[in-house]
Scaffold this motif. Structure first.
Motif, mmCIF file in Angstrom:
data_model
loop_
_atom_site.group_PDB
_atom_site.id
_atom_site.type_symbol
_atom_site.label_atom_id
_atom_site.label_comp_id
_atom_site.label_asym_id
_atom_site.label_seq_id
_atom_site.Cartn_x
_atom_site.Cartn_y
_atom_site.Cartn_z
ATOM 1 N N ILE A 111 12.442 11.033 -28.036
ATOM 2 C CA ILE A 111 11.255 11.815 -28.369
ATOM 3 C C ILE A 111 10.875 12.748 -27.220
ATOM 4 O O ILE A 111 11.295 12.568 -26.098
ATOM 5 C CB ILE A 111 10.079 10.898 -28.771
ATOM 6 C CG1 ILE A 111 9.625 10.019 -27.603
ATOM 7 C CG2 ILE A 111 10.470 10.036 -29.970
ATOM 8 C CD1 ILE A 111 8.366 9.196 -27.906
ATOM 9 N N TRP A 112 10.096 13.743 -27.556
ATOM 10 C CA TRP A 112 9.644 14.773 -26.614
ATOM 11 C C TRP A 112 10.830 15.512 -25.985
ATOM 12 O O TRP A 112 10.818 15.857 -24.807
ATOM 13 C CB TRP A 112 8.706 14.196 -25.554
ATOM 14 C CG TRP A 112 7.339 13.955 -26.110
ATOM 15 C CD1 TRP A 112 6.863 12.777 -26.615
ATOM 16 C CD2 TRP A 112 6.304 14.910 -26.289
ATOM 17 N NE1 TRP A 112 5.587 12.949 -27.088
ATOM 18 C CE2 TRP A 112 5.218 14.253 -26.892
ATOM 19 C CE3 TRP A 112 6.191 16.276 -25.999
ATOM 20 C CZ2 TRP A 112 4.036 14.897 -27.212
ATOM 21 C CZ3 TRP A 112 5.003 16.920 -26.315
ATOM 22 C CH2 TRP A 112 3.947 16.230 -26.914
ATOM 23 N N THR A 113 11.830 15.790 -26.804
ATOM 24 C CA THR A 113 13.004 16.510 -26.299
ATOM 25 C C THR A 113 12.643 17.929 -25.863
ATOM 26 O O THR A 113 13.298 18.479 -24.977
ATOM 27 C CB THR A 113 14.114 16.566 -27.357
ATOM 28 O OG1 THR A 113 13.611 17.203 -28.542
ATOM 29 C CG2 THR A 113 14.618 15.163 -27.698
ATOM 30 N N ALA A 114 11.603 18.524 -26.436
ATOM 31 C CA ALA A 114 11.199 19.882 -26.062
ATOM 32 C C ALA A 114 10.721 19.949 -24.613
ATOM 33 O O ALA A 114 10.762 21.011 -23.989
ATOM 34 C CB ALA A 114 10.102 20.400 -26.996
ATOM 35 N N ALA A 115 10.279 18.831 -24.054
ATOM 36 C CA ALA A 115 9.778 18.805 -22.681
ATOM 37 C C ALA A 115 10.848 18.422 -21.663
ATOM 38 O O ALA A 115 10.615 18.484 -20.464
ATOM 39 C CB ALA A 115 8.611 17.823 -22.577
ATOM 40 N N ALA A 116 12.015 18.038 -22.137
ATOM 41 C CA ALA A 116 13.081 17.576 -21.238
ATOM 42 C C ALA A 116 13.681 18.743 -20.455
ATOM 43 O O ALA A 116 13.745 19.869 -20.946
ATOM 44 C CB ALA A 116 14.178 16.897 -22.041
ATOM 45 N N PRO A 117 14.138 18.470 -19.224
ATOM 46 C CA PRO A 117 14.819 19.525 -18.461
ATOM 47 C C PRO A 117 16.156 19.875 -19.131
ATOM 48 O O PRO A 117 16.704 19.078 -19.899
ATOM 49 C CB PRO A 117 15.038 18.897 -17.084
ATOM 50 C CG PRO A 117 14.902 17.436 -17.273
ATOM 51 C CD PRO A 117 14.041 17.218 -18.478
ATOM 52 N N GLY A 118 16.663 21.053 -18.820
ATOM 53 C CA GLY A 118 17.897 21.526 -19.438
ATOM 54 C C GLY A 118 19.097 20.637 -19.202
ATOM 55 O O GLY A 118 20.034 20.630 -20.001
ATOM 56 N N PRO A 127 18.237 9.879 -33.656
ATOM 57 C CA PRO A 127 17.361 10.958 -34.106
ATOM 58 C C PRO A 127 16.607 11.530 -32.912
ATOM 59 O O PRO A 127 16.215 10.794 -32.002
ATOM 60 C CB PRO A 127 16.386 10.273 -35.065
ATOM 61 C CG PRO A 127 17.002 8.968 -35.419
ATOM 62 C CD PRO A 127 17.911 8.596 -34.290
ATOM 63 N N GLN A 128 16.418 12.851 -32.925
ATOM 64 C CA GLN A 128 15.717 13.532 -31.843
ATOM 65 C C GLN A 128 14.472 14.207 -32.404
ATOM 66 O O GLN A 128 14.525 14.857 -33.444
ATOM 67 C CB GLN A 128 16.634 14.569 -31.202
ATOM 68 C CG GLN A 128 17.852 13.926 -30.574
ATOM 69 C CD GLN A 128 18.836 14.951 -30.055
ATOM 70 O OE1 GLN A 128 18.482 16.104 -29.792
ATOM 71 N NE2 GLN A 128 20.076 14.543 -29.909
ATOM 72 N N VAL A 129 13.362 14.008 -31.693
ATOM 73 C CA VAL A 129 12.081 14.556 -32.130
ATOM 74 C C VAL A 129 11.568 15.435 -30.978
ATOM 75 O O VAL A 129 11.491 14.974 -29.841
ATOM 76 C CB VAL A 129 11.079 13.428 -32.454
ATOM 77 C CG1 VAL A 129 9.763 13.987 -32.925
ATOM 78 C CG2 VAL A 129 11.668 12.480 -33.476
ATOM 79 N N GLU A 130 11.221 16.680 -31.286
ATOM 80 C CA GLU A 130 10.797 17.611 -30.240
ATOM 81 C C GLU A 130 9.502 17.207 -29.549
ATOM 82 O O GLU A 130 9.299 17.491 -28.385
ATOM 83 C CB GLU A 130 10.652 19.023 -30.795
ATOM 84 C CG GLU A 130 11.979 19.683 -31.080
ATOM 85 C CD GLU A 130 11.828 21.164 -31.412
ATOM 86 O OE1 GLU A 130 10.672 21.677 -31.435
ATOM 87 O OE2 GLU A 130 12.857 21.798 -31.639
#
Length: 137
Positions: A111-118, A127-130
């Motif tokens: 979860i919170w993949t949108a906040a992860a570093p590149g 499953p991946q949740v932004e």
């Protein structure tokens, strides 16, 4: 079955009299701070099934959801042990690294993949949740 957890220095000991309800690998920015750069693996239990011995210091902050998050750690060694949301007080998160058996529950999602570093790597089988997913019952 009873599960055990605790801190690095042994000052905090935790007994959990329930099976995990689930686990998530979280990459929110707060979890990155807690883990010194990576995400955290969080195992979810019923709050009333957890008992602890030793001092736990709590810090509070407001999450992006608007809920107050309490995070509990050992003041002697700094080990992060717990997290709890005001929006789900019946649940308690135990950091997988604090469990005597950190493999007790594998993450079921990232979860919170949108906040992860590149450079972050996500298990492609999960499953991946932004951002924040719905709560686990």
């Amino acid at each position: 079955m009873s599960h055990k957890a605790g801190c690095l220095c042994g000052a905090v000991k935790v007994t959990i009299d329930a099976e995990p309800l689930g686990a998530r690998h979280c990459w929110c920015r707060l979890c990155q701070y807690l883990s010194a750069g990576g995400g955290t693996v969080n195992v979810i239990f019923p709050a009333d099934a957890i008992a602890s011995e030793g001092e736990i210091r709590w810090i509070e902050g407001v999450a992006e959801s608007g809920n107050t998050m309490r995070r509990g750690f050992c003041p002697a060694c700094g080990t992060q042990i717990f997290s709890q949301s005001s929006g789900r007080p019946h649940l308690m998160i135990v950091r997988a690294g604090a469990l005597d058996d950190p493999g007790l529950a594998a993450p079921g999602s990232v979860i919170w993949t949108a906040a992860a570093p590149g450079w972050a790597h996500f298990d492609p089988a999960l499953p991946q949740v932004e951002r924040q997913p719905p709560p686990i019952a």
